[in-house]
Design a protein around this motif. Structure first.
Motif, mmCIF file in Angstrom:
data_model
loop_
_atom_site.group_PDB
_atom_site.id
_atom_site.type_symbol
_atom_site.label_atom_id
_atom_site.label_comp_id
_atom_site.label_asym_id
_atom_site.label_seq_id
_atom_site.Cartn_x
_atom_site.Cartn_y
_atom_site.Cartn_z
ATOM 1 N N PRO A 1 0.800 -1.222 0.000
ATOM 2 C CA PRO A 1 0.000 0.000 0.000
ATOM 3 C C PRO A 1 0.836 1.277 0.000
ATOM 4 C CG PRO A 1 0.189 -0.819 2.223
ATOM 5 C CD PRO A 1 0.917 -1.811 1.345
ATOM 6 N N ALA A 2 0.172 2.358 -0.360
ATOM 7 C CA ALA A 2 0.665 3.699 -0.052
ATOM 8 C C ALA A 2 0.103 4.041 1.319
ATOM 9 C CB ALA A 2 0.193 4.705 -1.093
ATOM 10 N N VAL A 3 0.970 4.437 2.251
ATOM 11 C CA VAL A 3 0.557 4.686 3.631
ATOM 12 C C VAL A 3 0.619 6.187 3.892
ATOM 13 C CG1 VAL A 3 0.983 4.161 6.054
ATOM 14 C CG2 VAL A 3 1.410 2.413 4.313
ATOM 15 N N PHE A 4 -0.531 6.762 4.308
ATOM 16 C CA PHE A 4 -0.657 8.198 4.551
ATOM 17 C C PHE A 4 -0.742 8.423 6.059
ATOM 18 C CE2 PHE A 4 -2.064 7.360 0.316
ATOM 19 C CZ PHE A 4 -1.670 8.461 -0.428
ATOM 20 N N CYS A 5 0.198 9.204 6.585
ATOM 21 C CA CYS A 5 0.371 9.314 8.027
ATOM 22 C C CYS A 5 0.188 10.766 8.462
ATOM 23 C CB CYS A 5 1.758 8.843 8.420
ATOM 24 S SG CYS A 5 2.296 7.329 7.553
ATOM 25 N N HIS A 6 -0.846 11.012 9.254
ATOM 26 C CA HIS A 6 -1.185 12.365 9.669
ATOM 27 C C HIS A 6 -0.690 12.648 11.084
ATOM 28 C CE1 HIS A 6 -4.273 15.465 11.150
ATOM 29 N NE2 HIS A 6 -3.483 16.090 10.290
ATOM 30 N N SER A 7 -0.025 13.786 11.276
ATOM 31 C CA SER A 7 0.331 14.292 12.589
ATOM 32 C C SER A 7 1.120 13.249 13.386
ATOM 33 C CB SER A 7 -0.948 14.735 13.317
ATOM 34 O OG SER A 7 -0.655 15.548 14.429
ATOM 35 N N TYR A 8 0.684 12.900 14.610
ATOM 36 C CA TYR A 8 1.399 11.913 15.413
ATOM 37 C C TYR A 8 1.469 10.564 14.696
ATOM 38 C CZ TYR A 8 2.955 9.327 19.567
ATOM 39 O OH TYR A 8 3.667 8.546 20.457
#
Length: 329
Positions: A215-222
């Protein structure tokens, strides 16, 4: 030194959280189950590939029987068949009225312990050529996973927008770890992120064991701290961080990942006020959107605030969609 201490002292308020770790609820009864005449894979020690191999030896009726009798184990067992996990979690949710708002969804994981953890799939995970995972930051749990008043700041909302912008992509909204509450010491340290990183890496191992594309992993903030710590063991094609306080790494090279690394930070995001330092365990290091980190830039000038990156019509969302579809090189 005084500047660093002053910069990090603002982290000192907030609610301490204890990470939910270990095998899922019901594991003891699962281990005691002798209905197959052999031991079932131990949720505490079996790898996702071992779990997948075990289920391949069972006819569908046996699989469904295990899911019916042990829904909280099968529903959280990375490597188990995706459709079987949906079925098991539907059973578990029917038994827990606290989380009735999650009923009827494709729930890939559901753990009622603590504040509750959940992972939902939008789209056809078993057959999609492209897959994305959304990893949220602070203040997210099974109760706050989807908030009508914050459509682009929750994992469910972000996943819906990405799915709309990238049709045909299966998107996993993954609230599968204990997140910090508020901007306190939990948010400034890596303890919760390390526990989350282990769970996230196991998720991607489980997807690979079921033949799901990386997958493409999208990581927001913490969530970007979680992804930074998971990076060396994370089976991701692309790693995208947005509104990041740091990834516990000085450069992309320090992440020790083969994934392409991207970073977005809009000018109005309050995260820019968080010092990019590490001192006595506080802070998460270099800004991934800074020029020296080495991440590929994601344009985000028209996003607004800390939760505007997935807003419809933004250049950041258009770029996210292209990354999810594999349309950028």
């Amino acid at each position: 030194m005084g500047v660093v201490v002053g910069g990090t002292a603002g982290w000192a308020a907030g609610s301490g959280q204890r990470a939910v770790t270990g095998p899922p609820p019901g594991s003891e009864a699962w281990r005691d189950d002798t209905s197959l005449g052999r031991a079932l894979p131990d949720p505490a020690t079996a790898t996702p590939r071992e779990v997948a191999a075990f289920f391949r030896t069972l006819p569908a009726a046996r699989q469904k029987d295990l899911a019916r009798r042990h829904p909280t184990v099968v529903g959280n067992l990375d490597g188990a068949p995706v459709a079987l996990r949906y079925e098991a979690n539907a059973t578990a949710l029917r038994r827990d009225p606290r989380f009735a708002h999650l009923a009827g969804r494709q729930v890939l994981a559901f753990d009622p312990r603590g504040r509750g953890q959940v992972a939902e799939v939008l789209g056809d995970l078993a057959h999609s050529r492209h897959v994305a995972v959304v990893v949220p930051g602070s203040d997210i749990d099974a109760g706050t996973y989807d908030r009508a008043g914050d459509p682009y700041g929750t994992p469910a909302g972000m996943a819906r927008q990405l799915r709309t912008a990238a049709p045909g992509t299966a998107v996993i909204a993954w609230a599968g770890y204990t997140t910090p509450v508020g901007v306190g010491l939990d948010a400034a340290t890596g303890e919760l992120a390390e526990a989350g990183a282990q769970r996230l890496a196991r998720l991607t191992d489980g997807l690979a064991a079921q033949g799901v594309p990386a997958p493409a992993v999208f990581c927001h903030s913490y969530g970007s701290v979680v992804c930074g710590l998971a990076a060396p063991r994370l089976g991701a094609r692309d790693l995208v961080v947005l509104g990041s306080p740091g990834m516990r790494a000085g450069t992309v090279t320090d992440l020790r990942t083969t994934a392409r690394v991207w970073a977005a930070k809009d000018p109005s995001d309050w995260i820019s006020k968080v010092p990019n330092v590490r001192f006595l365990g506080l802070g998460h290091g270099a800004d991934p959107a800074g020029p020296d980190f080495g991440a590929r830039p994601v344009p985000a000038a028209d996003a607004h605030g800390h939760t505007g990156y997935f807003a419809p019509g933004t250049e950041s969302l258009r770029t996210f969609a292209a990354i999810a579809r594999g349309d950028v090189r």
